[in-house]
Design a protein around this motif. Structure first.
Motif, PDB file in Angstrom:
ATOM      1  N   PHE A  14       0.831  -1.195   0.000  1.00 53.14           N
ATOM      2  CA  PHE A  14       0.000   0.000   0.000  1.00 53.14           C
ATOM      3  C   PHE A  14       0.870   1.252   0.000  1.00 53.14           C
ATOM      4  O   PHE A  14       1.812   1.379   0.788  1.00 53.14           O
ATOM      5  N   SER A 125      -8.815   0.546  10.550  1.00 50.72           N
ATOM      6  CA  SER A 125      -8.676   0.623   9.096  1.00 50.72           C
ATOM      7  C   SER A 125      -7.343   0.048   8.645  1.00 50.72           C
ATOM      8  O   SER A 125      -7.258  -0.676   7.636  1.00 50.72           O
ATOM      9  N   ARG A 129      -6.513  -3.395   6.195  1.00 46.35           N
ATOM     10  CA  ARG A 129      -5.623  -3.504   5.031  1.00 46.35           C
ATOM     11  C   ARG A 129      -4.594  -4.600   5.249  1.00 46.35           C
ATOM     12  O   ARG A 129      -4.296  -5.380   4.342  1.00 46.35           O
ATOM     13  N   ASN A 132      -6.092  -7.944   4.883  1.00 46.90           N
ATOM     14  CA  ASN A 132      -6.760  -8.128   3.590  1.00 46.90           C
ATOM     15  C   ASN A 132      -8.229  -8.521   3.767  1.00 46.90           C
ATOM     16  O   ASN A 132      -8.743  -9.395   3.055  1.00 46.90           O
ATOM     17  N   ARG A 135     -13.999  -5.759   1.647  1.00 38.81           N
ATOM     18  CA  ARG A 135     -14.804  -4.589   1.927  1.00 38.81           C
ATOM     19  C   ARG A 135     -16.208  -5.015   2.316  1.00 38.81           C
ATOM     20  O   ARG A 135     -16.817  -5.859   1.673  1.00 38.81           O
ATOM     21  N   GLU A 199     -16.633  -1.111   7.626  1.00 32.75           N
ATOM     22  CA  GLU A 199     -15.444  -0.267   7.696  1.00 32.75           C
ATOM     23  C   GLU A 199     -15.827   1.211   7.809  1.00 32.75           C
ATOM     24  O   GLU A 199     -16.788   1.673   7.216  1.00 32.75           O
ATOM     25  N   MET A 236      -5.746   3.803  -6.927  1.00 31.70           N
ATOM     26  CA  MET A 236      -6.794   3.611  -5.914  1.00 31.70           C
ATOM     27  C   MET A 236      -6.290   3.702  -4.481  1.00 31.70           C
ATOM     28  O   MET A 236      -7.043   3.436  -3.535  1.00 31.70           O
ATOM     29  N   ASP A 237      -5.034   4.089  -4.264  1.00 30.95           N
ATOM     30  CA  ASP A 237      -4.530   4.196  -2.895  1.00 30.95           C
ATOM     31  C   ASP A 237      -5.277   5.277  -2.116  1.00 30.95           C
ATOM     32  O   ASP A 237      -5.509   5.137  -0.911  1.00 30.95           O
ATOM     33  N   ASP A 240      -8.409   3.785  -0.877  1.00 30.82           N
ATOM     34  CA  ASP A 240      -8.189   2.820   0.206  1.00 30.82           C
ATOM     35  C   ASP A 240      -8.017   3.506   1.554  1.00 30.82           C
ATOM     36  O   ASP A 240      -8.423   2.975   2.591  1.00 30.82           O
ATOM     37  N   ARG A 245     -14.490   8.169   1.186  1.00 24.77           N
ATOM     38  CA  ARG A 245     -14.028   8.029  -0.197  1.00 24.77           C
ATOM     39  C   ARG A 245     -15.000   8.574  -1.237  1.00 24.77           C
ATOM     40  O   ARG A 245     -14.596   8.878  -2.366  1.00 24.77           O
TER      41      ARG A 245
END
Length: 293
Positions: A14, A125, A129, A132, A135, A199, A236-237, A240, A245
């Motif tokens: 990430f 959060s 990550r 893994n 979502r 989340e 897309m970081d 994440d 978002r």
């Protein structure tokens, strides 16, 4: 052969592109500064009961700066008012000072730069990550506004500031400063909710304090802006790491580079993790004046 070779390639970590391009510090600068801000605010309260030096006396619900300047949470003050009691002038003045401060900087700056519960939800959060975890379905984002309405109705019905019994912000402060750990189950519940059930559930969907600060910060001149949206490589970081978002899409699609949605917490992590330097902070009043010259 080429397919087999490509399938063994390790997926980059990430924000690794940002770290490689900008260096570790620039890829974590605003995260570090936020933690420094949160810890510094807490330390200003802590050195009073711990060392007898009262820079800030009280907690984030109501306090005094240097025993002179009153500061109070606008939501806590509203609850007192709605119980039918007239708050002390210092409580009203403190609420006005805080409301004006966050109206200028952007209300949800409190959520990412001051609120200690943010460290709990950010940890959940980060673990999502690392583990893994898939979502999960998100709650309706306007749910926090319904909860805000409930928080303001309850004092009218009960004559008590009911929310302040459960508010995790003073709960955390009392636990750490005064070893009053009876309410820590609330923080544990928030952590587990964010980690395993939905989340960013607390800060992004439930917290009534965040809802009020979002309303206060609607007209703030300080915003994050996708000034280089054309350079986005769709890594897309930023999605994440962003706690809200949904505010990123309009800016990245070029509809309006500046993120004007008051749900944005202005945490700066989208700036940190972007190797292409798509995002930066801007002052829209200064920008408008510059464009009119």
């Amino acid at each position: 052969m080429s397919h087999s070779k490509n399938s063994t390639l390790k997926k980059p970590g990430f924000a690794q592109a940002a770290i490689d391009e900008l260096g570790w510090w620039r890829a974590h600068k605003f995260l570090f500064l936020r933690r420094l801000s949160q810890i510094s605010v807490f330390a200003m309260f802590a050195i009073g009961p711990w060392f007898g030096l009262w820079l800030l006396k009280g907690n984030l619900s109501a306090s005094e700066l240097l025993s002179v300047v009153p500061l109070s949470d606008p939501l806590a003050s509203l609850q007192v008012l709605l119980t039918g009691h007239i708050p002390e002038l210092s409580l009203i003045l403190g609420a006005v000072i805080i409301a004006l401060f966050y109206a200028l900087l952007g209300g949800r700056v409190f959520c990412s730069w001051v609120c200690p519960v943010n460290m709990v939800t950010d940890l959940a959060s980060w673990l999502r990550r690392k583990m893994n975890l898939p979502r999960t379905s998100e709650m309706p984002r306007n749910l926090r506004y319904y909860l805000l309405a409930l928080v303001l109705i309850l004092p009218v019905l009960t004559g008590m500031t009911v929310w302040e019994w459960l508010n995790p912000v003073p709960v955390l402060y009392r636990a750490v400063l005064f070893s009053a750990g009876s309410g820590l189950w609330i923080l544990a519940a928030i952590f587990l909710l964010d980690l395993f059930i939905s989340e960013r559930a607390w800060c992004g969907h439930l917290c009534p304090t965040g809802a009020l600060f979002a309303l206060l910060g609607k007209a703030s001149p300080v915003k994050v802006s996708a000034v280089n949206a054309k350079d986005c490589d769709n890594c897309m970081d930023c999605f994440d790491v962003c706690p809200e978002r949904q505010v990123l899409k309009p800016a990245l699609r070029g509809q309006q580079p500046m993120i004007t949605d008051s749900d944005c917490t202005q945490c700066g992590r989208c700036i940190d993790v972007c190797a292409q330097r798509v995002f930066q902070y801007q002052n829209r009043i200064a920008l408008k004046a510059e464009n009119n010259q």
